[in-house]
Design a protein around this motif. Structure first.
Motif, PDB file in Angstrom:
ATOM      1  N   GLU A 211       0.849  -1.192   0.000  1.00 28.26           N
ATOM      2  CA  GLU A 211       0.000   0.000   0.000  1.00 28.26           C
ATOM      3  C   GLU A 211       0.879   1.234   0.000  1.00 28.26           C
ATOM      4  O   GLU A 211       1.837   1.324   0.770  1.00 28.26           O
ATOM      5  CB  GLU A 211      -0.915   0.007   1.235  1.00 28.26           C
ATOM      6  CG  GLU A 211      -1.935   1.134   1.252  1.00 28.26           C
ATOM      7  CD  GLU A 211      -2.845   1.065   2.464  1.00 28.26           C
ATOM      8  OE1 GLU A 211      -4.073   1.039   2.281  1.00 28.26           O
ATOM      9  OE2 GLU A 211      -2.323   1.024   3.603  1.00 28.26           O
ATOM     10  N   GLN A 212       0.548   2.188  -0.866  1.00 28.58           N
ATOM     11  CA  GLN A 212       1.292   3.449  -0.918  1.00 28.58           C
ATOM     12  C   GLN A 212       0.447   4.483  -1.659  1.00 28.58           C
ATOM     13  O   GLN A 212       0.137   4.274  -2.835  1.00 28.58           O
ATOM     14  CB  GLN A 212       2.644   3.281  -1.608  1.00 28.58           C
ATOM     15  CG  GLN A 212       3.561   4.476  -1.492  1.00 28.58           C
ATOM     16  CD  GLN A 212       4.920   4.261  -2.142  1.00 28.58           C
ATOM     17  OE1 GLN A 212       5.053   3.413  -3.031  1.00 28.58           O
ATOM     18  NE2 GLN A 212       5.920   5.006  -1.717  1.00 28.58           N
ATOM     19  N   PRO A 213       0.033   5.542  -1.028  1.00 33.23           N
ATOM     20  CA  PRO A 213       0.297   5.939   0.360  1.00 33.23           C
ATOM     21  C   PRO A 213      -0.527   5.135   1.357  1.00 33.23           C
ATOM     22  O   PRO A 213      -1.564   4.561   1.016  1.00 33.23           O
ATOM     23  CB  PRO A 213      -0.106   7.408   0.386  1.00 33.23           C
ATOM     24  CG  PRO A 213      -1.177   7.504  -0.660  1.00 33.23           C
ATOM     25  CD  PRO A 213      -0.752   6.561  -1.753  1.00 33.23           C
ATOM     26  N   VAL A 214      -0.058   5.125   2.576  1.00 35.03           N
ATOM     27  CA  VAL A 214      -0.709   4.360   3.634  1.00 35.03           C
ATOM     28  C   VAL A 214      -2.008   5.036   4.055  1.00 35.03           C
ATOM     29  O   VAL A 214      -2.087   6.259   4.147  1.00 35.03           O
ATOM     30  CB  VAL A 214       0.238   4.231   4.849  1.00 35.03           C
ATOM     31  CG1 VAL A 214      -0.495   3.659   6.048  1.00 35.03           C
ATOM     32  CG2 VAL A 214       1.436   3.376   4.496  1.00 35.03           C
ATOM     33  N   ASN A 215      -3.018   4.216   4.321  1.00 31.84           N
ATOM     34  CA  ASN A 215      -4.238   4.703   4.962  1.00 31.84           C
ATOM     35  C   ASN A 215      -3.965   4.748   6.457  1.00 31.84           C
ATOM     36  O   ASN A 215      -4.059   3.759   7.161  1.00 31.84           O
ATOM     37  CB  ASN A 215      -5.406   3.770   4.652  1.00 31.84           C
ATOM     38  CG  ASN A 215      -6.700   4.229   5.304  1.00 31.84           C
ATOM     39  OD1 ASN A 215      -6.727   5.189   6.073  1.00 31.84           O
ATOM     40  ND2 ASN A 215      -7.780   3.542   4.998  1.00 31.84           N
ATOM     41  N   LEU A 216      -3.601   5.921   6.928  1.00 29.87           N
ATOM     42  CA  LEU A 216      -3.135   6.048   8.307  1.00 29.87           C
ATOM     43  C   LEU A 216      -4.228   5.721   9.315  1.00 29.87           C
ATOM     44  O   LEU A 216      -3.951   5.164  10.383  1.00 29.87           O
ATOM     45  CB  LEU A 216      -2.607   7.467   8.540  1.00 29.87           C
ATOM     46  CG  LEU A 216      -1.810   7.700   9.821  1.00 29.87           C
ATOM     47  CD1 LEU A 216      -0.593   6.810   9.866  1.00 29.87           C
ATOM     48  CD2 LEU A 216      -1.397   9.168   9.924  1.00 29.87           C
ATOM     49  N   SER A 217      -5.464   6.034   8.991  1.00 29.74           N
ATOM     50  CA  SER A 217      -6.541   5.783   9.935  1.00 29.74           C
ATOM     51  C   SER A 217      -6.807   4.298  10.132  1.00 29.74           C
ATOM     52  O   SER A 217      -7.390   3.898  11.133  1.00 29.74           O
ATOM     53  CB  SER A 217      -7.823   6.480   9.463  1.00 29.74           C
ATOM     54  OG  SER A 217      -8.260   5.941   8.223  1.00 29.74           O
ATOM     55  N   GLY A 218      -6.406   3.457   9.197  1.00 25.29           N
ATOM     56  CA  GLY A 218      -6.613   2.017   9.336  1.00 25.29           C
ATOM     57  C   GLY A 218      -5.364   1.245   9.688  1.00 25.29           C
ATOM     58  O   GLY A 218      -5.387   0.010   9.749  1.00 25.29           O
ATOM     59  N   LEU A 219      -4.254   1.950   9.946  1.00 23.70           N
ATOM     60  CA  LEU A 219      -2.977   1.265  10.159  1.00 23.70           C
ATOM     61  C   LEU A 219      -2.970   0.459  11.454  1.00 23.70           C
ATOM     62  O   LEU A 219      -2.489  -0.680  11.482  1.00 23.70           O
ATOM     63  CB  LEU A 219      -1.847   2.294  10.165  1.00 23.70           C
ATOM     64  CG  LEU A 219      -0.424   1.733  10.157  1.00 23.70           C
ATOM     65  CD1 LEU A 219      -0.186   0.866   8.926  1.00 23.70           C
ATOM     66  CD2 LEU A 219       0.598   2.874  10.196  1.00 23.70           C
ATOM     67  N   ALA A 220      -3.502   1.012  12.531  1.00 18.54           N
ATOM     68  CA  ALA A 220      -3.502   0.302  13.807  1.00 18.54           C
ATOM     69  C   ALA A 220      -4.304  -0.986  13.713  1.00 18.54           C
ATOM     70  O   ALA A 220      -3.900  -2.026  14.247  1.00 18.54           O
ATOM     71  CB  ALA A 220      -4.073   1.202  14.905  1.00 18.54           C
ATOM     72  N   ARG A 221      -5.435  -0.939  13.025  1.00 20.61           N
ATOM     73  CA  ARG A 221      -6.253  -2.142  12.865  1.00 20.61           C
ATOM     74  C   ARG A 221      -5.507  -3.208  12.083  1.00 20.61           C
ATOM     75  O   ARG A 221      -5.567  -4.397  12.420  1.00 20.61           O
ATOM     76  CB  ARG A 221      -7.559  -1.775  12.151  1.00 20.61           C
ATOM     77  CG  ARG A 221      -8.443  -2.972  11.833  1.00 20.61           C
ATOM     78  CD  ARG A 221      -9.695  -2.539  11.101  1.00 20.61           C
ATOM     79  NE  ARG A 221      -9.398  -1.721   9.945  1.00 20.61           N
ATOM     80  CZ  ARG A 221      -9.006  -2.220   8.758  1.00 20.61           C
ATOM     81  NH1 ARG A 221      -8.842  -3.518   8.604  1.00 20.61           N
ATOM     82  NH2 ARG A 221      -8.768  -1.411   7.747  1.00 20.61           N
ATOM     83  N   LYS A 222      -4.763  -2.807  11.055  1.00 24.11           N
ATOM     84  CA  LYS A 222      -3.993  -3.775  10.272  1.00 24.11           C
ATOM     85  C   LYS A 222      -2.877  -4.391  11.116  1.00 24.11           C
ATOM     86  O   LYS A 222      -2.622  -5.599  11.031  1.00 24.11           O
ATOM     87  CB  LYS A 222      -3.409  -3.096   9.035  1.00 24.11           C
ATOM     88  CG  LYS A 222      -4.458  -2.682   8.017  1.00 24.11           C
ATOM     89  CD  LYS A 222      -3.821  -1.939   6.849  1.00 24.11           C
ATOM     90  CE  LYS A 222      -4.885  -1.490   5.856  1.00 24.11           C
ATOM     91  NZ  LYS A 222      -4.318  -0.704   4.733  1.00 24.11           N
ATOM     92  N   TYR A 223      -2.212  -3.573  11.909  1.00 21.09           N
ATOM     93  CA  TYR A 223      -1.180  -4.107  12.797  1.00 21.09           C
ATOM     94  C   TYR A 223      -1.767  -5.158  13.737  1.00 21.09           C
ATOM     95  O   TYR A 223      -1.174  -6.224  13.961  1.00 21.09           O
ATOM     96  CB  TYR A 223      -0.555  -2.978  13.623  1.00 21.09           C
ATOM     97  CG  TYR A 223       0.411  -2.087  12.873  1.00 21.09           C
ATOM     98  CD1 TYR A 223       0.819  -2.386  11.569  1.00 21.09           C
ATOM     99  CD2 TYR A 223       0.921  -0.933  13.462  1.00 21.09           C
ATOM    100  CE1 TYR A 223       1.698  -1.564  10.895  1.00 21.09           C
ATOM    101  CE2 TYR A 223       1.811  -0.106  12.794  1.00 21.09           C
ATOM    102  CZ  TYR A 223       2.189  -0.421  11.515  1.00 21.09           C
ATOM    103  OH  TYR A 223       3.076   0.395  10.841  1.00 21.09           O
ATOM    104  N   LEU A 224      -2.920  -4.849  14.307  1.00 18.27           N
ATOM    105  CA  LEU A 224      -3.557  -5.773  15.235  1.00 18.27           C
ATOM    106  C   LEU A 224      -3.918  -7.084  14.539  1.00 18.27           C
ATOM    107  O   LEU A 224      -3.669  -8.163  15.084  1.00 18.27           O
ATOM    108  CB  LEU A 224      -4.806  -5.126  15.830  1.00 18.27           C
ATOM    109  CG  LEU A 224      -5.651  -6.000  16.756  1.00 18.27           C
ATOM    110  CD1 LEU A 224      -4.852  -6.432  17.970  1.00 18.27           C
ATOM    111  CD2 LEU A 224      -6.917  -5.258  17.184  1.00 18.27           C
ATOM    112  N   GLU A 225      -4.485  -7.003  13.366  1.00 15.58           N
ATOM    113  CA  GLU A 225      -4.875  -8.211  12.636  1.00 15.58           C
ATOM    114  C   GLU A 225      -3.655  -9.087  12.341  1.00 15.58           C
ATOM    115  O   GLU A 225      -3.706 -10.313  12.506  1.00 15.58           O
ATOM    116  CB  GLU A 225      -5.586  -7.830  11.345  1.00 15.58           C
ATOM    117  CG  GLU A 225      -6.949  -7.186  11.554  1.00 15.58           C
ATOM    118  CD  GLU A 225      -7.555  -6.683  10.254  1.00 15.58           C
ATOM    119  OE1 GLU A 225      -6.837  -6.703   9.224  1.00 15.58           O
ATOM    120  OE2 GLU A 225      -8.728  -6.277  10.263  1.00 15.58           O
ATOM    121  N   LYS A 226      -2.589  -8.484  11.894  1.00 11.35           N
ATOM    122  CA  LYS A 226      -1.383  -9.255  11.578  1.00 11.35           C
ATOM    123  C   LYS A 226      -0.760  -9.854  12.838  1.00 11.35           C
ATOM    124  O   LYS A 226      -0.274 -10.997  12.815  1.00 11.35           O
ATOM    125  CB  LYS A 226      -0.376  -8.362  10.864  1.00 11.35           C
ATOM    126  CG  LYS A 226      -0.831  -7.862   9.502  1.00 11.35           C
ATOM    127  CD  LYS A 226      -1.033  -8.997   8.524  1.00 11.35           C
ATOM    128  CE  LYS A 226      -1.425  -8.466   7.132  1.00 11.35           C
ATOM    129  NZ  LYS A 226      -1.632  -9.558   6.164  1.00 11.35           N
TER     130      LYS A 226
END
Length: 468
Positions: A211-226
């Protein structure tokens, strides 16, 4: 006669030690405990006072406070540096920046990274049979062999550097405001260069940009899922695992999911802190569900808050350094004053780490002599905590010996050293905040890394670096 000779020969071999290796192999499977899992969560720019268990004024870390009551809280824990890259390099190598070569932050344009001759904790654990993952901010080099996949991590998902070092599609809250990435193909430069709008922030999964540019508002959720998926897969595989998470919280630009409808009515920093607390709580719940008795969960910060960001920065608690701010300086990130490197720290491991305990020990805590003993880790040596006492999460802070500590704390701060890297040159003298004068305490950078967990406390000290 021949049988008698054979018996004598076997007896002689046994007493001479030649059969000890065979004997060890025959019983090792029954006596060795499983290797412990390790989860390291590193918050970004989180202040010492952002943890409610440290500072009574903070009410937004419910999950972290619960973790503190179930584990051990270190109130005198110091990062190895007061800025990102040097602190992270020290955590992974067990060496200060002057020794490992990382003394400044790496930039978007940097072609180097953590020197390739440095051994990381992930590399050592990989050799010991661990499956390893790094999720989140790396900031130790993003080109070629400096990439996390070549530094001991089997899996990587995250951003290569700080998320203010590239434009995103959802900029978040920042001073000065970060504009979103330009929608046109033309090059658009920000004259203030605060948000690095020349390059869109990339999100990596292993060696690929996903992903580029990053969707900053969804980044924490993606980290948690991974992170949850990795814990599940590693636990199911039966192999011990290392999970190192470099959170985007609490670095600016701050993001909150969903974005605040009225930022003026709620402080963005507080909402972001609550989001981080929820994320950590969900990871802890997954660890408890999958491998509670055999997993060390550790959370700390890389450095203090970014004071120049005003209300978008965290709290240093009592370590606000008026003696420096009166001169136009700052007590927080990027300084050697205590608020810049004194960070919150929690250790959680039911049955191994004492519950509801607070330690003022500066460096000493649960330790293991050598990496080989990871295969037979028993209970942590409680003697490693020289000063522990019941936690007082609800106690109001008060002044004791010049520093705000919890209400029933009557013991002085305990200072110890690792490799004699800290010297107290003068006694610490400080008056109440209203009459504070110049501080006589000499701040020092300390090496505090997870390699210390694998060091012996007595008498022979064997670090992981000697096992290279």
């Amino acid at each position: 006669m021949g049988w008698l000779f054979l018996k004598v020969l076997l007896a002689g071999m046994t007493f001479s030690g030649l059969l000890y290796p065979l004997l060890d192999l025959s019983i090792s499977g029954k006596t060795r405990a499983p290797k412990p899992n390790i989860v390291i969560i590193l918050a970004d720019d989180m202040g010492w006072g952002d943890l409610g268990a440290n500072w009574a004024e903070t009410k937004d870390t419910t999950n972290l406070d619960k973790m503190a009551s179930e584990g051990m809280r270190f109130v005198d824990f110091h990062a190895a540096a007061s800025t990102c890259s040097p602190s992270r390099a020290s955590l992974l190598t067990g060496r200060l920046g002057l020794r490992n070569g990382v003394t400044h932050n790496f930039a978007v344009t940097s072609v180097g990274g953590l020197p390739l001759n440095e051994t990381t904790l992930a590399e050592v654990l990989q050799q010991a049979g661990y499956v390893t993952a790094m999720i989140g901010k790396w900031h130790l080099g993003h080109h070629g062999s400096y990439h996390p996949n070549f530094r001991g991590f089997d899996y990587y998902f995250g951003i290569p550097y700080s998320h203010d070092m590239g434009c995103t599609d959802t900029p978040g809250y920042n001073y000065p405001p970060c504009p979103a990435c330009p929608q046109s193909d033309g090059l658009w430069r920000n004259p203030e260069r605060d948000c690095y709008t020349d390059v869109a922030l990339p999100l990596y999964e292993n060696l690929n940009i996903v992903e580029q540019p990053v969707n900053l508002s969804g980044l924490a959720r993606k980290y948690l899922e991974k992170a949850v998926a990795f814990i599940e897969q590693a636990s199911t595989s039966g192999r011990p695992f290392l999970l190192y998470m470099g959170l985007a919280h609490m670095h600016v630009p701050l993001s909150v999911t969903p974005p605040l409808e009225n930022p003026g009515s709620q402080r963005p920093y507080r909402a972001s802190l609550q989001e981080m607390d929820s994320l950590v709580g969900q990871i802890k719940d997954k660890v408890d569900h999958m491998a509670k008795e055999n997993t060390l969960l550790w959370i700390t910060g890389d450095n203090g808050p970014w004071a120049q960001k005003c209300e978008l920065a965290g709290s240093v608690g009592p370590f606000f350094g008026l003696w420096q701010t009166h001169q136009g300086g700052s007590s927080a990130k990027q300084t050697t004053w205590e608020g810049g490197h004194r960070v919150p720290a929690l250790a959680y491991w039911p049955g191994r780490v004492p519950a509801n305990a607070t330690s003022t020990a500066l460096l000493r805590y649960c330790s293991i002599p050598t990496v080989e003993l990871l295969e037979s880790m028993g209970a942590c040596r409680l003697s490693a905590w020289t000063i522990t006492r019941p936690s007082t999460l609800l106690g109001e802070p008060k002044l004791v010996m010049g520093a705000r500590v919890l209400s029933n704390s009557t013991l002085p701060l305990s200072f110890s050293t690792w490799k004699t890297m800290l010297q107290k040159l003068r006694p610490y003298r400080e008056e109440a905040p209203s009459t504070r004068r110049c501080c006589q305490r000499s701040p020092g950078f300390l090496q505090m890394s997870f390699k210390t967990l694998l060091m012996t406390t007595a008498p022979e000290r064997t670090t992981l670096r000697t096992l290279r």
